[in-house]
Design a protein around this motif. Structure first.
Motif, PDB file in Angstrom:
ATOM      1  N   TRP A  91      32.230  64.492   2.612  1.00 43.20           N
ATOM      2  CA  TRP A  91      31.008  63.478   2.747  1.00 43.20           C
ATOM      3  C   TRP A  91      29.972  64.080   1.735  1.00 43.20           C
ATOM      4  CZ3 TRP A  91      30.064  59.601   5.831  1.00 43.20           C
ATOM      5  CH2 TRP A  91      30.713  59.228   6.721  1.00 43.20           C
ATOM      6  N   MET A  92      29.798  65.289   1.538  1.00 40.18           N
ATOM      7  CA  MET A  92      28.773  65.708   0.383  1.00 40.18           C
ATOM      8  C   MET A  92      29.320  65.340  -0.859  1.00 40.18           C
ATOM      9  SD  MET A  92      26.362  67.343   1.587  1.00 40.18           S
ATOM     10  CE  MET A  92      25.835  68.053   0.012  1.00 40.18           C
ATOM     11  N   THR A 146      28.352  61.584  -1.084  1.00 40.87           N
ATOM     12  CA  THR A 146      26.834  61.490  -0.794  1.00 40.87           C
ATOM     13  C   THR A 146      26.158  61.937  -2.324  1.00 40.87           C
ATOM     14  OG1 THR A 146      26.430  61.998   1.419  1.00 40.87           O
ATOM     15  CG2 THR A 146      24.583  62.293   0.138  1.00 40.87           C
ATOM     16  N   ILE A 147      26.453  62.909  -2.799  1.00 40.98           N
ATOM     17  CA  ILE A 147      25.906  63.444  -4.219  1.00 40.98           C
ATOM     18  C   ILE A 147      26.230  62.398  -5.302  1.00 40.98           C
ATOM     19  CG2 ILE A 147      26.183  65.279  -5.935  1.00 40.98           C
ATOM     20  CD1 ILE A 147      26.357  67.084  -3.644  1.00 40.98           C
ATOM     21  N   ALA A 171      26.894  59.163  -4.890  1.00 38.15           N
ATOM     22  CA  ALA A 171      26.220  57.830  -4.687  1.00 38.15           C
ATOM     23  C   ALA A 171      24.794  58.101  -5.184  1.00 38.15           C
ATOM     24  CB  ALA A 171      26.020  57.663  -3.101  1.00 38.15           C
ATOM     25  N   ILE A 172      24.049  59.292  -4.840  1.00 39.91           N
ATOM     26  CA  ILE A 172      22.907  59.674  -5.457  1.00 39.91           C
ATOM     27  C   ILE A 172      22.874  59.488  -6.843  1.00 39.91           C
ATOM     28  CG2 ILE A 172      21.051  61.025  -5.513  1.00 39.91           C
ATOM     29  CD1 ILE A 172      21.786  61.938  -2.683  1.00 39.91           C
ATOM     30  N   CYS A 230      25.268  51.802  -3.567  1.00 38.65           N
ATOM     31  CA  CYS A 230      25.629  53.105  -3.834  1.00 38.65           C
ATOM     32  C   CYS A 230      26.103  53.889  -2.395  1.00 38.65           C
ATOM     33  CB  CYS A 230      25.034  54.109  -4.576  1.00 38.65           C
ATOM     34  SG  CYS A 230      25.278  53.584  -6.261  1.00 38.65           S
ATOM     35  N   GLY A 231      25.302  53.729  -1.591  1.00 35.63           N
ATOM     36  CA  GLY A 231      25.353  54.352  -0.182  1.00 35.63           C
ATOM     37  C   GLY A 231      26.320  53.606   0.587  1.00 35.63           C
ATOM     38  N   ALA A 276      29.715  54.575  -0.839  1.00 35.63           N
ATOM     39  CA  ALA A 276      30.031  55.740  -0.531  1.00 35.63           C
ATOM     40  C   ALA A 276      30.664  55.945   1.137  1.00 35.63           C
ATOM     41  CB  ALA A 276      28.754  56.765  -0.541  1.00 35.63           C
ATOM     42  N   LEU A 277      29.919  55.098   1.850  1.00 36.71           N
ATOM     43  CA  LEU A 277      30.254  55.267   3.479  1.00 36.71           C
ATOM     44  C   LEU A 277      31.489  54.503   3.679  1.00 36.71           C
ATOM     45  CD1 LEU A 277      29.556  55.814   6.372  1.00 36.71           C
ATOM     46  CD2 LEU A 277      28.312  53.426   6.433  1.00 36.71           C
ATOM     47  N   THR A 284      34.275  56.934   2.231  1.00 38.70           N
ATOM     48  CA  THR A 284      34.612  58.091   3.110  1.00 38.70           C
ATOM     49  C   THR A 284      35.548  57.776   4.290  1.00 38.70           C
ATOM     50  OG1 THR A 284      32.541  57.841   4.096  1.00 38.70           O
ATOM     51  CG2 THR A 284      32.961  59.528   2.248  1.00 38.70           C
TER      52      THR A 284
END
Length: 452
Positions: free
Chosen positions: A179-180, A183-184, A186-187, A362-363, A366-367, A370
């Motif tokens: 998940w990290m 997240t990173i 995607a940012i 991007c978010g 990423a979701l 995962t």
């Protein structure tokens, strides 16, 4: 349109909504050989890491034959899209008084008692060539549906790339967890995608291909050391299940993916009428390379369970460096996909909140990444559901519809056995097969993903 700036994998800058007038008025200066190389670079990217798994799932014989058939299918789809331009009224591209080569400049006189049909309403200014074709085939709703399909396709490819980063990092000491990492990533993708001018990021084809070649050399070296005495008698010749065949289909379809970029490549050529021969040569070379690489690495890694980087040791300088190098390639690519996807969404929602839209793209990707088990599963699903629909279903549908409308404008009927009628029959057969293959492979791939 910048020439010779194609990036390996799907060339993202080409997805931008370029004005059809400019795209067709100003042909580029790329030679046929340069176009062949650009097409090959577009196909050959990180998706190559799933080829050995596709060979395992499909079996050596189906894998070899299937790659050639899918390559021919891509060539057919490109030819159909190029032929679509012959059936579009010339005024669709005449905002500056020019007409693309092969497009009918003036509608021929109608030889029937029916009144001359009303000229079709021109598409909105700045519409891409592919969208112009969809507009003339199915009107405004065709344009909206095409844009929706392109957004889904872009989301799918971005999701596949995020899944690749997660998978590559998971086998290195630098991973912070699934998940990290997502997240990173995607940012960072969204931040890079905020750069106004992305042109400098499109000139890294040589870097990407060099890293990919280095990666395969490392993988082959470790495979040779690990399986030097491995017997090949138990290698699969044919798929062991329909789910395996579906995963083979999805990964191999993803490995081409040039059809949505047909008009962009065509407009970059000094001789755009050579687009189909260039495509034919490119897909033949790509298929040959895929067959060699896929079968060779399957022999070295007969028991692999996913993408090839996972088969390397989880420790040591060279394996870790190789994985990090592939992560760098992904980071050079994804922002170029986020930009056109964001532009499409910004246009649809009539918003100037560029940052918010691109962070959302991007978010969401990423979701999704995962939520899926592995990189190769994402490749297979995107290939079946997204690339299959845009690459194999859309071209015969657009071509048959435009051909029928063109004959109506001429006041002619499609006689059974005639030249144009045969085109429609072939389109209908391949459209039907495209829908069946896309739906069945997507369903079975989803079942496999859920099982994992």
């Amino acid at each position: 349109m910048e020439q010779n700036s194609m990036h390996s994998e799907v060339s993202p800058l080409l997805f931008r909504q370029e004005s059809s007038t400019l795209a067709e008025k100003r042909h580029g200066n790329a030679t046929e050989i340069e176009t062949v190389l650009n097409l090959m670079k577009t196909c050959m990217g990180t998706g190559c890491l799933g080829l050995a798994f596709a060979c395992q799932q499909g079996g050596i014989f189906l894998y070899s034959i299937g790659l050639l058939v899918i390559g021919a299918w891509n060539t057919y789809a490109v030819q159909r899209l190029c032929a679509c331009l012959d059936y579009i009224p010339g005024d669709s591209f005449s905002l500056s008084g020019s007409c693309p080569e092969g497009v009918v400049e003036d509608t021929p006189p109608i030889r029937s008692r029916n009144p001359r049909p009303k000229a079709p309403t021109p598409p909105p200014s700045g519409t891409s060539t592919l969208s112009v074709v969809a507009w003339h085939a199915f009107g405004p709703i065709g344009l909206e549906v095409l844009d929706a399909m392109m957004i889904i396709l872009l989301f799918g490819i971005i999701t596949a790339y995020v899944a690749a980063v997660i998978t590559f990092l998971s086998d290195t000491p630098f991973s912070l967890g699934r998940w990290m990492d997502a997240t990173i990533s995607a940012i960072l993708f969204a931040i890079i995608a905020m750069v106004p001018d992305m042109g400098h990021l499109s000139n890294n084809s040589a870097i990407g291909l060099s890293i990919l070649a280095f990666t395969f050399l490392v993988i082959a070296g470790y495979g040779d050391m690990s399986h030097d005495h491995q017997a090949v008698s138990h290698l699969h010749g044919w798929p062991q299940s329909l789910a395996g065949a579906s995963q083979f289909f999805g990964i191999c379809v993803y490995g081409y993916g040039i059809v949505p970029l047909t008009y962009n490549f065509r407009s970059s050529m000094a001789q755009p009428e050579r687009m189909v021969p260039a495509t034919m040569l490119a897909v033949l070379l790509v298929a040959s390379a895929y067959i060699f690489v896929g079968i060779g690495l399957y022999i070295l890694y007969p028991d692999l369970e996913g993408e090839l980087l996972h088969e390397l040791p989880h420790y040591g300088f060279l394996p870790v460096l190789t994985r990090l190098a592939m992560v760098v390639v992904v980071f050079m690519t994804v922002p170029l996909l986020v930009v056109p996807c964001g532009e499409l969404l910004e246009g649809k929602f009539q918003t100037d909140r560029r940052g918010l839209v691109r962070f959302c793209v991007c978010g969401i990707s990423a979701l999704l990444a995962t939520s899926l088990p592995s990189f190769v599963q994402v490749l297979s699903l995107v290939g079946c559901a997204c690339v299959g629909m845009v690459g194999f279903v859309l071209p015969p549908l657009l071509h048959s519809r435009l051909l029928w409308l063109y004959q109506r404008r001429l006041g002619q009927n499609l006689c059974f056995g005639g030249h144009h009628c045969r085109f429609l029959v072939v389109d209908a057969l391949l459209l039907t097969w495209g829908v069946i293959a896309t739906v069945i492979s997507t369903v079975y791939t989803l079942r496999e993903v859920n099982a994992v």
